[in-house]
Each structure stands twice: as structure tokens, then as C-alpha cells.
Motif scaffolding. Structure first.
Motif, PDB file in Angstrom:
ATOM      1  N   UNK A  21      -6.747  -1.346   4.670  1.00  0.00           N
ATOM      2  CA  UNK A  21      -6.049  -2.338   3.847  1.00  0.00           C
ATOM      3  C   UNK A  21      -4.618  -2.464   4.355  1.00  0.00           C
ATOM      4  N   UNK A  22      -4.028  -3.656   4.261  1.00  0.00           N
ATOM      5  CA  UNK A  22      -2.641  -3.846   4.717  1.00  0.00           C
ATOM      6  C   UNK A  22      -1.652  -3.386   3.648  1.00  0.00           C
ATOM      7  N   UNK A  23      -1.514  -2.087   3.515  1.00  0.00           N
ATOM      8  CA  UNK A  23      -0.675  -1.542   2.460  1.00  0.00           C
ATOM      9  C   UNK A  23       0.088  -0.333   2.969  1.00  0.00           C
ATOM     10  N   UNK A  24       1.073   0.086   2.188  1.00  0.00           N
ATOM     11  CA  UNK A  24       1.943   1.199   2.543  1.00  0.00           C
ATOM     12  C   UNK A  24       1.710   2.347   1.573  1.00  0.00           C
ATOM     13  N   UNK A  25       1.256   3.474   2.089  1.00  0.00           N
ATOM     14  CA  UNK A  25       1.104   4.698   1.303  1.00  0.00           C
ATOM     15  C   UNK A  25       2.160   5.696   1.757  1.00  0.00           C
ATOM     16  N   UNK A  26       2.772   6.373   0.795  1.00  0.00           N
ATOM     17  CA  UNK A  26       3.805   7.364   1.084  1.00  0.00           C
ATOM     18  C   UNK A  26       3.767   8.459   0.030  1.00  0.00           C
ATOM     19  N   UNK A  27       4.385   9.585   0.347  1.00  0.00           N
ATOM     20  CA  UNK A  27       4.607  10.579  -0.691  1.00  0.00           C
ATOM     21  C   UNK A  27       5.565   9.992  -1.727  1.00  0.00           C
ATOM     22  N   UNK A  28       5.442  10.445  -2.952  1.00  0.00           N
ATOM     23  CA  UNK A  28       6.261   9.907  -4.037  1.00  0.00           C
ATOM     24  C   UNK A  28       7.766   9.995  -3.751  1.00  0.00           C
ATOM     25  N   UNK A  29       8.299  11.124  -3.262  1.00  0.00           N
ATOM     26  CA  UNK A  29       9.746  11.164  -3.015  1.00  0.00           C
ATOM     27  C   UNK A  29      10.209  10.133  -1.987  1.00  0.00           C
ATOM     28  N   UNK A  85      -6.583  11.083  -0.479  1.00  0.00           N
ATOM     29  CA  UNK A  85      -5.147  11.342  -0.482  1.00  0.00           C
ATOM     30  C   UNK A  85      -4.785  12.345  -1.568  1.00  0.00           C
ATOM     31  N   UNK A  86      -3.817  13.210  -1.312  1.00  0.00           N
ATOM     32  CA  UNK A  86      -3.306  14.076  -2.379  1.00  0.00           C
ATOM     33  C   UNK A  86      -2.743  13.233  -3.522  1.00  0.00           C
ATOM     34  N   UNK A  87      -2.674  13.818  -4.692  1.00  0.00           N
ATOM     35  CA  UNK A  87      -2.270  13.059  -5.878  1.00  0.00           C
ATOM     36  C   UNK A  87      -0.813  12.615  -5.823  1.00  0.00           C
ATOM     37  N   UNK A  88      -0.001  13.234  -4.960  1.00  0.00           N
ATOM     38  CA  UNK A  88       1.402  12.830  -4.906  1.00  0.00           C
ATOM     39  C   UNK A  88       1.668  11.771  -3.839  1.00  0.00           C
ATOM     40  N   UNK A  89       0.617  11.142  -3.315  1.00  0.00           N
ATOM     41  CA  UNK A  89       0.777   9.935  -2.508  1.00  0.00           C
ATOM     42  C   UNK A  89       0.687   8.723  -3.426  1.00  0.00           C
ATOM     43  N   UNK A  90       1.502   7.719  -3.140  1.00  0.00           N
ATOM     44  CA  UNK A  90       1.543   6.515  -3.967  1.00  0.00           C
ATOM     45  C   UNK A  90       1.540   5.286  -3.071  1.00  0.00           C
ATOM     46  N   UNK A  91       1.213   4.161  -3.670  1.00  0.00           N
ATOM     47  CA  UNK A  91       1.335   2.877  -2.987  1.00  0.00           C
ATOM     48  C   UNK A  91       2.751   2.359  -3.186  1.00  0.00           C
ATOM     49  N   UNK A  92       3.441   2.060  -2.094  1.00  0.00           N
ATOM     50  CA  UNK A  92       4.810   1.559  -2.212  1.00  0.00           C
ATOM     51  C   UNK A  92       4.843   0.257  -3.001  1.00  0.00           C
ATOM     52  N   UNK A  93       3.803  -0.548  -2.887  1.00  0.00           N
ATOM     53  CA  UNK A  93       3.756  -1.794  -3.640  1.00  0.00           C
ATOM     54  C   UNK A  93       3.747  -1.585  -5.138  1.00  0.00           C
ATOM     55  N   UNK A  94       3.228  -0.446  -5.589  1.00  0.00           N
ATOM     56  CA  UNK A  94       3.269  -0.120  -7.017  1.00  0.00           C
ATOM     57  C   UNK A  94       4.641   0.405  -7.427  1.00  0.00           C
ATOM     58  N   UNK A  95       5.284   1.134  -6.535  1.00  0.00           N
ATOM     59  CA  UNK A  95       6.592   1.715  -6.847  1.00  0.00           C
ATOM     60  C   UNK A  95       7.672   0.639  -6.849  1.00  0.00           C
ATOM     61  N   UNK A  96       7.617  -0.277  -5.886  1.00  0.00           N
ATOM     62  CA  UNK A  96       8.592  -1.370  -5.822  1.00  0.00           C
ATOM     63  C   UNK A  96       7.945  -2.595  -5.189  1.00  0.00           C
ATOM     64  N   UNK A  97       7.433  -3.501  -5.999  1.00  0.00           N
ATOM     65  CA  UNK A  97       6.755  -4.688  -5.452  1.00  0.00           C
ATOM     66  C   UNK A  97       7.693  -5.685  -4.786  1.00  0.00           C
ATOM     67  N   UNK A  98       9.016  -5.472  -4.871  1.00  0.00           N
ATOM     68  CA  UNK A  98       9.941  -6.401  -4.210  1.00  0.00           C
ATOM     69  C   UNK A  98      10.072  -6.121  -2.715  1.00  0.00           C
ATOM     70  N   UNK A  99       9.660  -4.944  -2.262  1.00  0.00           N
ATOM     71  CA  UNK A  99       9.762  -4.607  -0.840  1.00  0.00           C
ATOM     72  C   UNK A  99       8.692  -5.376  -0.069  1.00  0.00           C
ATOM     73  N   UNK A 100       9.123  -6.082   0.963  1.00  0.00           N
ATOM     74  CA  UNK A 100       8.208  -6.888   1.765  1.00  0.00           C
ATOM     75  C   UNK A 100       7.381  -5.994   2.687  1.00  0.00           C
ATOM     76  N   UNK A 101       6.212  -6.483   3.067  1.00  0.00           N
ATOM     77  CA  UNK A 101       5.327  -5.705   3.937  1.00  0.00           C
ATOM     78  C   UNK A 101       4.724  -6.587   5.017  1.00  0.00           C
ATOM     79  N   UNK A 102       4.672  -6.034   6.205  1.00  0.00           N
ATOM     80  CA  UNK A 102       3.973  -6.647   7.338  1.00  0.00           C
ATOM     81  C   UNK A 102       3.336  -5.491   8.101  1.00  0.00           C
ATOM     82  N   UNK A 103       2.211  -5.025   7.612  1.00  0.00           N
ATOM     83  CA  UNK A 103       1.591  -3.806   8.138  1.00  0.00           C
ATOM     84  C   UNK A 103       0.903  -4.147   9.459  1.00  0.00           C
TER      85      UNK A 103
END
Length: 257
Positions: free
Chosen positions: A64-72, A28-46
Motif C-alpha cells: 500500500x502507498x502509505x507511511x508506517x513508523x514507530x510512534x515516537x 508489525x509491533x503494536x507501537x508502529x503507526x500509520x503517519x496518515x493517522x497521526x497527521x493527515x496533513x503531511x503529504x505522501x508520495x511513496x
């Protein structure tokens, strides 16, 4: 004897030759982040990391059951979440970045007309042969660019979502909320990934509480720069996109570092 020696030597050489290693997965490019790290209160059902999706199987590329997104895009969801939390709701994401290999698997699945395992829930009124023509499946997805997310709202405190058991009876995704799969989201009029025109965000048949709920999600996200795709109430893209022309194929997996 000479022939035997030559054959034996060839076999030994072949056995000694190193086996070519599989090419490494792209990263992944360096400006992709895990949403769980940015806001762990957001629920996930991947959903695509599980068999509870329109293919009936976990989808390739979802390691992995996780959400990756660009930082913005992730930051926009964090801002929206703060507003929703203040009103007693939480965002819940179903899908975020989607690798191209997953999109390719969807294309292969849609071409296999014999596989109708999940039709009763996800596309009960659509002939599978029309999934491309009707726009439900395509060879590329905005999700692969990293700024698109599928999500809903859950009223707090969040009720537990019952586990999906492969082979369990399936219910039409457009059935009343009390009958369809027991997702813990507020009633949006259809389930997630419902291949039906009733899933169009402003379909005129959707009224009352269901329309109010769709607009609650839509308005809250659009205030933070996430634009809705009008044919799917759950689908939003942060604009301007960081990578508007690039379709990535790295797996959904923990990021390095």
C-alpha cells in the motif's frame, strides 16, 4: 496389476495430501503507526509503491502507498509539521519503514548489471557496478528499524505532481529543477534518491536558495529529534530509536485494528 494398484494408490494419496500453506506475513509491533493517522496533513508520495524509483518497478513489500513508523518518530514529524505549516510549507514523505524483503530486492537489482533502465535519472554518473562500494546500496537499511524517513518540503498551496509514466524520457536527478522530474517540492538541488555526491546535505556546490531550503528542512526536523544522514539531504532518523538493532520484514500495509 499389483504394481498398477500401488501406483494408483500413491497418486491418489499425493492428490489428497493437503498443500502446505504459505507462512503468514510477519505483523508489525503494536507501537508502529500509520503517519496518515497521526497527521493527515503531511503529504505522501511513496515512491517504492510505484515504478518511479531507481529499480523501475514497484518494490516488493510495498502493498500500500502509505507511511508506517514507530510512534515516537511519527509524533516528531507531527510536531515538525505544525511548525512548517505556520511558515507556509508542508512535509512530504517519500519513504518510511522499509521491509527487509524490499532491501533484499534492492540488493538483487544492484547485482543485475544488465538492468540500466533508470540510470539516466537516478545514477547517471555512477557505474552500477560500484553501487555497493560507494554505499548507495547495502544489505541492511535503517529504514527497516522503523524510525527513519525520507522526506522533503512543499510550498503551500501544493501544486500537483505530474504522474510518472513508465518509459517516459528520463532527466538527470541533478539537473536544474526546471528540467528534472516535476516534483512539487521546493528546490533541494537534486531530486529524491539521487545517487550523486551533490545530494550530500552540505555539499559545498549547493548554495543560495537550494542550501537555504536544505537547512530549512534539516533545522526544522532536528529541533524535533530527527537527525539527518549527511550523505542524503532527504534522510532523517528519530533518536533514540525504538528498535536500534531490529530489522523488520512485515509488509507496508494497513495495520490491524
Amino acid at each position: 496389476m499389483v504394481v498398477g494398484f500401488v501406483v494408483a494408490t500413491a497418486i491418489e494419496t499425493a492428490m489428497a495430501a493437503p498443500v502446505a500453506a504459505a507462512p503468514p506475513d510477519p505483523s508489525a509491533p503494536v507501537d508502529f503507526v500509520s503517519l496518515g493517522d497521526v497527521d493527515p496533513t503531511i503529504l505522501m508520495e511513496i515512491r517504492y509503491a510505484t515504478p518511479h524509483n531507481f529499480t523501475g518497478d514497484p518494490v516488493v513489500g510495498y502493498d500500500a502507498p502509505m507511511c508506517l513508523l514507530t510512534r515516537p518518530a511519527a509524533d516528531a514529524l507531527r510536531r515538525a509539521q505544525q511548525e512548517f505549516l505556520a511558515d507556509g510549507y508542508s512535509l512530504k514523505v517519500y519513504d518510511c519503514y522499509r521491509p527487509q524483503r524490499a532491501v533484499d530486492e534492492f540488493v538483487g537489482w544492484a547485482s543485475d548489471l544488465a538492468d540500466q533502465r533508470m540510470k539516466a535519472e537516478f545514477y547517471p554518473r555512477v557505474d552500477k557496478s560500484r553501487l555497493f562500494e560507494d554505499g548507495y546500496i547495502a544489505e541492511q537499511s535503517g529504514h527497516s528499524r522503523g524510525s527513519t524517513v525520507d522526506l522533503t518540503l512543499v510550498e503551500l498551496p501544493a501544486a500537483a505532481t505530474p504522474p510518472y509514466v513508465p518509459g517516459q524520457p528520463l532527466v538527470d536527478c541533478a539537473a536544474p529543477a526546471s528540467q528534472r522530474f516535476g516534483d512539487n517540492s521546493i528546490d533541494m538541488g537534486t531530486g529524491y534518491d539521487c545517487f550523486d555526491t551533490l545530494a550530500h546535505t552540505l555539499d559545498p556546490r549547493v548554495q543560495g536558495e537550494q542550501l537555504k531550503n536544505r537547512l530549512l528542512l534539516k533545522d526544522g526536523l532536528e529541533r524535533q529529534g530527527l537527525q539527518n544522514y549527511e550523505l542524503e539531504w532527504w534522510h532523517f532518523t528519530f533518536k533514540p530509536e525504538t528498535y536500534p538493532e531490529t530489522y523488520f520484514d512485515f509488509p507496508v500495509a494497513p495495520l490491524p485494528g
